[in-house]
Design an enzyme around this catalytic site. Sequence first.
Site, PDB file in Angstrom:
ATOM      1  CE  LYS A 220      -3.850   2.249   2.699  1.00  0.00           C
ATOM      2  NZ  LYS A 220      -3.596   3.043   3.740  1.00  0.00           N
ATOM      3  CG  HIS A 239      -4.085   0.805  12.303  1.00  0.00           C
ATOM      4  ND1 HIS A 239      -3.805   2.202  11.741  1.00  0.00           N
ATOM      5  CD2 HIS A 239      -3.464   0.023  11.507  1.00  0.00           C
ATOM      6  CE1 HIS A 239      -2.531   2.209  10.858  1.00  0.00           C
ATOM      7  NE2 HIS A 239      -2.517   1.005  10.814  1.00  0.00           N
ATOM      8  CG  ASP A 241       0.236  -2.636  10.350  1.00  0.00           C
ATOM      9  OD1 ASP A 241      -0.837  -1.785  10.581  1.00  0.00           O
ATOM     10  OD2 ASP A 241       1.290  -2.459  10.237  1.00  0.00           O
ATOM     11  CG  HIS A 295       0.921   1.955  13.677  1.00  0.00           C
ATOM     12  ND1 HIS A 295       0.793   0.533  14.227  1.00  0.00           N
ATOM     13  CD2 HIS A 295       0.814   1.938  12.426  1.00  0.00           C
ATOM     14  CE1 HIS A 295       0.505  -0.174  13.132  1.00  0.00           C
ATOM     15  NE2 HIS A 295       0.344   0.630  11.865  1.00  0.00           N
TER      16      HIS A 295
END
Length: 361
Positions: A220, A239, A241, A295
């Site tokens: 991404k 969020h 990962d 993060h």
Amino acid sequence: MPTEIMPLPGRVESLAGSGLATIPKEYVRPESERDNLGDAFDEALKLNSSGPQVPVVDLSGFDSPDEAVRAKCVEELKKAAEDWGVMHIVNHRIPLELIDRVREVGKGFFDLPVEQKEKYANDQASGEIQGYGSKLANNESGQLEWEDYYFHLIFPEEKTDLSRWPKEPEDYTEVTKEFAKELRVVVTKMLSMLSQGLGLESGKLEKELGGMDDLLMQMKINYYPKCPQPELALGVEAHTDVSSLTFLLTNMVPGLQLYYGGKWVIAQCVPDSLLVHIGDTLEILSNGRYRSVLHRSLVSKERVRISWAVFCEPPKETIVLKPLPELVTEVAPAKFPPRTFKQHIQQKLFKKTEEDFTSLK
């Protein structure tokens, strides 16, 4: 991975280039999220060399013929994974010229006019998440993130869909394929070191995640345009990962913030490094010994930030993720119930907020 629900017309890049002095209310974060928000570049300058710093791990030690040197390198990586859940890695052996080319072709795509980039737009309604996109509104909050992105699978090569890759710049495909192959070697090395850090055989974690055939690498490219009110916005909201590992390359503009020690800490840019996150999947397999760090991404008033995030993910349904039996004892019972990767994505049960993150730690 991108998660979109409601469509929004236009792109953040177009909005940023329209000359607006204030951002639309859809992009304004609630007051509860504005702790330590501000211009990403200014925040990094404030930190300078003071305060907690993301650890740097030199991978060259793992290639040493000296067993003690190799063991010390494994211990350094293990400590970073347990304490921070994120680290800069240097001497990773990916040619720096190749990394520069990755930056060039990614920037080259986002330098195209928005109208040209739209030819590669993804289509959330049909389930096509690969391609050019923007974070769409969450039905509950209606809040948006100050970024556009390009998302696609880059490894294994036989599973990629080149029709979803940019044709501009013309060397984008060649460069990205080469980068994927080089990075896949680093993935194996990191998983081997992290396995040894848990007292397991070196190939254990990679095998549990699908091995060379089934472990996916999804890239991404995040494009964060200049923002007139960076103290009110986020490029990406807080969020963890879902991946096993996430590798991050940037254009050397800071912006990544980590929730560490009960506060938000901005990651400095380290030349010639890759930044690596431990993801939820490794936290599950390690029974919580390795941490998946909360993060988020800041934005800047004066600088465009670009980052290339590569998410290493297990197959969605063929592997059941659960704490490895070797790491479960009466003293350390299993912290997470079994689930497939698909179920974990759907449930995303843990570390949604700072409070949740703190309570788990």
